[in-house]
Every structure is written in C-alpha cells, then in structure tokens.
Design a protein around this motif. Structure first.
Motif, PDB file in Angstrom:
ATOM      1  N   LEU A 231       5.051   7.297   0.777  1.00  0.00           N
ATOM      2  CA  LEU A 231       5.609   8.336  -0.102  1.00  0.00           C
ATOM      3  C   LEU A 231       5.160   9.603  -0.750  1.00  0.00           C
ATOM      4  O   LEU A 231       5.417  10.650  -0.520  1.00  0.00           O
ATOM      5  N   THR A 232       3.657   9.316  -0.803  1.00  0.00           N
ATOM      6  CA  THR A 232       3.023  10.482  -1.602  1.00  0.00           C
ATOM      7  C   THR A 232       1.907  11.184  -0.509  1.00  0.00           C
ATOM      8  O   THR A 232       1.511  12.142  -0.848  1.00  0.00           O
ATOM      9  N   GLY A 233       1.538  10.334   0.596  1.00  0.00           N
ATOM     10  CA  GLY A 233       0.610  10.636   1.587  1.00  0.00           C
ATOM     11  C   GLY A 233      -0.879  10.630   1.012  1.00  0.00           C
ATOM     12  O   GLY A 233      -1.582  10.986   1.620  1.00  0.00           O
ATOM     13  N   ASP A 234      -1.012  10.211  -0.325  1.00  0.00           N
ATOM     14  CA  ASP A 234      -2.413   9.794  -0.660  1.00  0.00           C
ATOM     15  C   ASP A 234      -2.992   8.611  -0.147  1.00  0.00           C
ATOM     16  O   ASP A 234      -2.242   7.620   0.404  1.00  0.00           O
ATOM     17  N   PRO A 235      -4.312   8.613  -0.045  1.00  0.00           N
ATOM     18  CA  PRO A 235      -5.171   7.307   0.469  1.00  0.00           C
ATOM     19  C   PRO A 235      -4.789   6.238  -0.210  1.00  0.00           C
ATOM     20  O   PRO A 235      -4.935   6.255  -1.344  1.00  0.00           O
ATOM     21  N   LYS A 236      -4.814   5.111   0.505  1.00  0.00           N
ATOM     22  CA  LYS A 236      -4.497   3.932  -0.351  1.00  0.00           C
ATOM     23  C   LYS A 236      -5.031   2.709   0.124  1.00  0.00           C
ATOM     24  O   LYS A 236      -4.795   2.441   1.598  1.00  0.00           O
ATOM     25  N   LYS A 237      -5.956   2.055  -0.488  1.00  0.00           N
ATOM     26  CA  LYS A 237      -6.672   0.856   0.110  1.00  0.00           C
ATOM     27  C   LYS A 237      -5.821  -0.320   0.043  1.00  0.00           C
ATOM     28  O   LYS A 237      -5.599  -0.820  -0.845  1.00  0.00           O
ATOM     29  N   ILE A 238      -5.537  -0.931   1.164  1.00  0.00           N
ATOM     30  CA  ILE A 238      -4.673  -2.075   1.391  1.00  0.00           C
ATOM     31  C   ILE A 238      -5.440  -3.478   1.703  1.00  0.00           C
ATOM     32  O   ILE A 238      -5.156  -4.530   1.635  1.00  0.00           O
ATOM     33  N   LEU A 239      -6.702  -2.908   2.034  1.00  0.00           N
ATOM     34  CA  LEU A 239      -7.815  -4.322   2.134  1.00  0.00           C
ATOM     35  C   LEU A 239      -8.996  -3.830   1.434  1.00  0.00           C
ATOM     36  O   LEU A 239      -9.536  -2.578   1.935  1.00  0.00           O
ATOM     37  N   ASN A 240      -9.845  -4.396   0.718  1.00  0.00           N
ATOM     38  CA  ASN A 240     -10.798  -4.207  -0.099  1.00  0.00           C
ATOM     39  C   ASN A 240     -11.967  -5.055  -0.003  1.00  0.00           C
ATOM     40  O   ASN A 240     -12.212  -6.235  -0.526  1.00  0.00           O
ATOM     41  N   ASP A 241     -13.032  -4.548   1.036  1.00  0.00           N
ATOM     42  CA  ASP A 241     -14.363  -4.981   0.856  1.00  0.00           C
ATOM     43  C   ASP A 241     -14.259  -6.601   0.942  1.00  0.00           C
ATOM     44  O   ASP A 241     -14.895  -7.418   0.139  1.00  0.00           O
ATOM     45  N   VAL A 242     -14.077  -6.987   2.277  1.00  0.00           N
ATOM     46  CA  VAL A 242     -13.983  -8.620   2.531  1.00  0.00           C
ATOM     47  C   VAL A 242     -15.078  -8.698   3.319  1.00  0.00           C
ATOM     48  O   VAL A 242     -15.291  -8.178   4.428  1.00  0.00           O
ATOM     49  N   SER A 243     -15.762 -10.027   3.198  1.00  0.00           N
ATOM     50  CA  SER A 243     -16.850 -10.535   4.089  1.00  0.00           C
ATOM     51  C   SER A 243     -16.420 -11.917   4.297  1.00  0.00           C
ATOM     52  O   SER A 243     -15.839 -12.718   3.408  1.00  0.00           O
ATOM     53  N   CYS A 244     -16.699 -12.458   5.426  1.00  0.00           N
ATOM     54  CA  CYS A 244     -16.657 -13.806   5.764  1.00  0.00           C
ATOM     55  C   CYS A 244     -17.444 -14.310   7.146  1.00  0.00           C
ATOM     56  O   CYS A 244     -17.720 -13.404   7.949  1.00  0.00           O
ATOM     57  N   GLN A 245     -17.697 -15.496   7.349  1.00  0.00           N
ATOM     58  CA  GLN A 245     -18.292 -15.868   8.481  1.00  0.00           C
ATOM     59  C   GLN A 245     -17.529 -17.148   9.073  1.00  0.00           C
ATOM     60  O   GLN A 245     -17.292 -18.028   8.292  1.00  0.00           O
ATOM     61  N   ILE A 246     -17.122 -17.022  10.318  1.00  0.00           N
ATOM     62  CA  ILE A 246     -16.428 -17.961  10.938  1.00  0.00           C
ATOM     63  C   ILE A 246     -17.008 -18.626  12.179  1.00  0.00           C
ATOM     64  O   ILE A 246     -17.528 -17.870  13.069  1.00  0.00           O
ATOM     65  N   GLN A 247     -17.630 -19.769  12.235  1.00  0.00           N
ATOM     66  CA  GLN A 247     -18.266 -20.294  13.260  1.00  0.00           C
ATOM     67  C   GLN A 247     -17.514 -20.549  14.463  1.00  0.00           C
ATOM     68  O   GLN A 247     -16.455 -20.933  14.379  1.00  0.00           O
ATOM     69  N   GLN A 248     -17.955 -20.905  15.516  1.00  0.00           N
ATOM     70  CA  GLN A 248     -17.366 -20.844  17.002  1.00  0.00           C
ATOM     71  C   GLN A 248     -16.646 -22.485  16.672  1.00  0.00           C
ATOM     72  O   GLN A 248     -17.575 -23.482  16.076  1.00  0.00           O
TER      73      GLN A 248
END
Length: 396
Positions: A231-248
């Motif tokens: 609507l506004t064209g302003d930047p919008k953060k939809i995912l914020n600073d996510v970290s993880c580890q997944i092993q095989q």
C-alpha cells in the motif's frame, strides 16, 4: 585414516586442529591451562585419555579424573572407554571443548587418489580395504588400509550389457540407499552405497565419493527478508534475524499461523527468494551458489502442483527427466520405474494427472523433484487439504 581434534577454550573462539597419531595415547591435563600431553608419567593429573583402538578402527575417550565433569554430545561420560565418531563434542568442566574429526583416506585407483572414478572401459570392479601385497593386478578401488571393518574384497560392481550391478562380499555388509544388499542389486542413476565410512554415488558413467558428513547440513545465520509494503511502498521486514542449524538426515517441520512467514523462511532457505540480510549455507556452500551451479542439489515442491494436469503420470516424469537429466533413455526409464515404485505410483503410471486424488498428485510433484536425487528437499505445505490417513502415507 586421520583423526584430529580442536581444543576450544571458553575465552577463545578458534583453534588449530591437532592431528592424532595411531601409535600414541594423548592425555588432556590442566596445568594452568588445558593442554594435550603424550607424557605417560602425567597420567595421574590427566582428565581424559584419547587412544587409538585398532579393533574398532577409531579413537577412544576415557575419563580418568573422578573430580572432572565431562560430557560427550550432552551425555555424561564415565570411566569406561567411549568410542569417538566424527564431529563428537566433549565438554570438560564447562571450560574447554574438544571437537573430534575422523577423516578417511582418499580411495586409490592404480596408486592414485580417485574420489571420482570413470567407469569407461571397466566391466568389473572390486572395492575393499587396501592390501599392497595382494592388490597387484586387480581392478580394485582401494580404501583405508587402517580400517579393519572393511574387508579386502568388500563389494563388487559388474557390468552386464548396458546395466551395472552391485553385490556385497564384506563381513559387515554393504548398504545401498540405506538398506543392506541381500543378493545382487541393479544400480541406477543417483544410487548411493556405503562401505563402512565411505559413501559413493553412481552416476551411470562414474563413481563419485560423497562427503556425507557435511552434505545436507544447513546453517542459517541472522537472515532477514525485507519487502515493499503493497500500500505505502515503504520497506517492511517480514522475517527478522532468524538463525538455526539443521543437520543432515533430520526431518524438520516449520510450524506457525497463517501469515507468520513460514513460506518466506522456506523460500529463503532454498534460494527461491533470497534473504535480504544474513547467510544460508548447505553443506558449507552458499545456497545461491548451489541453486545456480548445481540445481539438482536442492529439491523444492511448492504448495501448488508443479505438473501439467493433462499429461499422464509417466509422461510427466519422462519429460521432466529429459529436460533436467543427461541420461540415456534406458537409464531414465529405469530411474522413473524405481521412483514410481518408491512413491506407490506404479499402478497409476498411465492415468492422466487431473484424474488423480490430491495425495496422488502431491506424490507426483514430489517424485518429479526426487528424479534428480537432491541432497535436501523443501516442501511447502505438502499435506495441505489431505485427510489424516493420506497425510501419514505421504510423510512415510
């Protein structure tokens, strides 16, 4: 076979690997700071002993001090010798960590390293533990001579007309695609077989050694996704600073309410919509590099069906295979037959996709991705709209 450890103290974030020699035992003692010693007279003051076990073909860790608190991979270590496997982590008194790495020697073919072996001109191949006195004149891929879990003649590959077969000759067995070989099995593109610590992939024209210790592991560091507000064209953060580890080898589900960013996170992991910030690596390599240079490494099944509704099941597999894989028609046919059987679609091979049930169509979509034998598979809501029984069947 080479064993290395890394001593990492709580105040230090990096350490150089220390190579362990098979003829010696190593003592971890605390004398002002933690250090390794090969001085046997220091055993009384030692906390842990690391020693090579020839019968088990690995290093063993033994806790020597009753006063010390030692954990291996989060479980308390006692006074009994404990076998060390690759990437085992020892924690001593919450002050120092020991990371153990076990590295098998490269396979040898005619005396030269052969992590990739071209099968052109080869009709029969023995795979087994190196024995310099007996290997002369043999068509043999020689593995680590220190690993006595590997038989001198452990497995045999043989070619009959245009087809390759594998049979087990070893004392501990040979696994093909995670299952022990009983008699003689036919090899198709992408098949993987394990000989002790070694894993090989059959490409139809070569054998490639796979570093399965890292492959498929995902490391996510501080990823964020920013988009423009509709609507506004302003930047919008939809995912914020996510970290993880997944092993095989892990089977991971991403749970959350509608609009919470599940698909956004999944798309960032597989590289469909890269993260605005942060990094994602798969097996130590950037997911964007893998997607560009080795597209078959990553499999992705979106929410909606990815196959043409008016094609038959077999035709969908055939055209997808022709577009994505450089295989001869006979090899592709064998691969498709194997994949249809695995997914329980053999009896539906001639049906038009539009006539299938929702669960069957989803299995077709997954099967299309499985043709290229991806190291990792991402599925976006694979069970959406399915009844519980069909969902369970699909997950299995």
């Amino acid at each position: 076979m080479v064993g290395t450890i890394k001593l990492q103290r709580s105040e230090s974030k990096s350490s150089k690997p220390i190579e362990l020699g098979k003829g010696s035992s190593y003592l971890l003692k605390r004398d002002g700071k933690y250090a390794l010693s090969q001085n046997e007279s220091a055993a009384e003051a030692a906390i842990i002993e690391l020693a090579w076990n020839r019968r088990l073909c690995t290093w063993m860790a033994t806790k020597l001090s009753s006063q010390a608190i030692v954990f291996k991979n989060g479980e308390s270590l006692n006074a009994q010798p404990t076998r060390l496997s690759n990437n085992d982590l020892l924690n001593v008194n919450n002050e120092v960590q020991i990371l153990f790495e076990r590295i098998s020697n490269a396979p040898l073919w005619n005396g030269a390293e052969a992590n990739k072996l071209d099968l052109a001109g080869v009709s029969e191949l023995i795979i087994g533990r190196s024995n310099p006195e007996k290997d002369q004149g043999q068509s043999k891929l020689c593995l680590d001579q220190d690993n006595f879990l590997i038989s001198s003649n452990h497995a045999k590959l043989s070619k009959d007309k245009d087809q390759w077969y594998i049979e087990d000759l070893g004392k501990i067995g040979t696994e093909l695609n995670g299952k022990l070989i009983i008699n003689k099995d036919r090899l198709v593109f992408g098949d993987r077989f394990a000989v002790a610590d070694y894993l090989f992939e059959f490409t139809g024209k070569s054998l490639v050694r796979i570093d399965h210790l890292d492959e498929g592991s995902i490391n996510v560091e501080n990823i964020s996704v920013t988009v423009k507000d509709r609507l506004t064209g302003d930047p919008k953060k939809i995912l914020n600073d996510v970290s993880c580890q997944i092993q095989q080898g892990e089977f991971i589900g991403i749970l959350g309410g509608s609009g919470q960013g599940k698909s956004t996170f999944l798309d960032a992991l597989c590289g469909m919509r890269p993260a605005s910030e942060g990094t994602v690596t798969i097996g130590g390599v950037s997911n964007l590099v893998l997607a560009q240079k080795y597209p078959g490494t990553i499999g992705y099944v979106p929410q909606d069906d990815i196959v043409h509704q008016e094609l038959s099941v077999y035709a969908a597999f055939w055209y997808s295979g022709k577009l994505r894989l450089k295989l001869e028609s006979k090899e592709l046919k064998t691969l498709i037959d194997r994949t249809l059987e695995t997914l329980g679609l053999t009896e539906h091979r001639k049906k038009i996709i539009s006539t299938l049930s929702g669960g069957q169509r989803k299995r077709v979509s997954i099967g299309i991705e499985l043709l290229s034998k991806p190291s990792i598979l991402f599925l976006d809501e694979p069970s959406s709209g399915l009844d519980p029984a069909t969902e369970q069947s699909l997950m299995e």
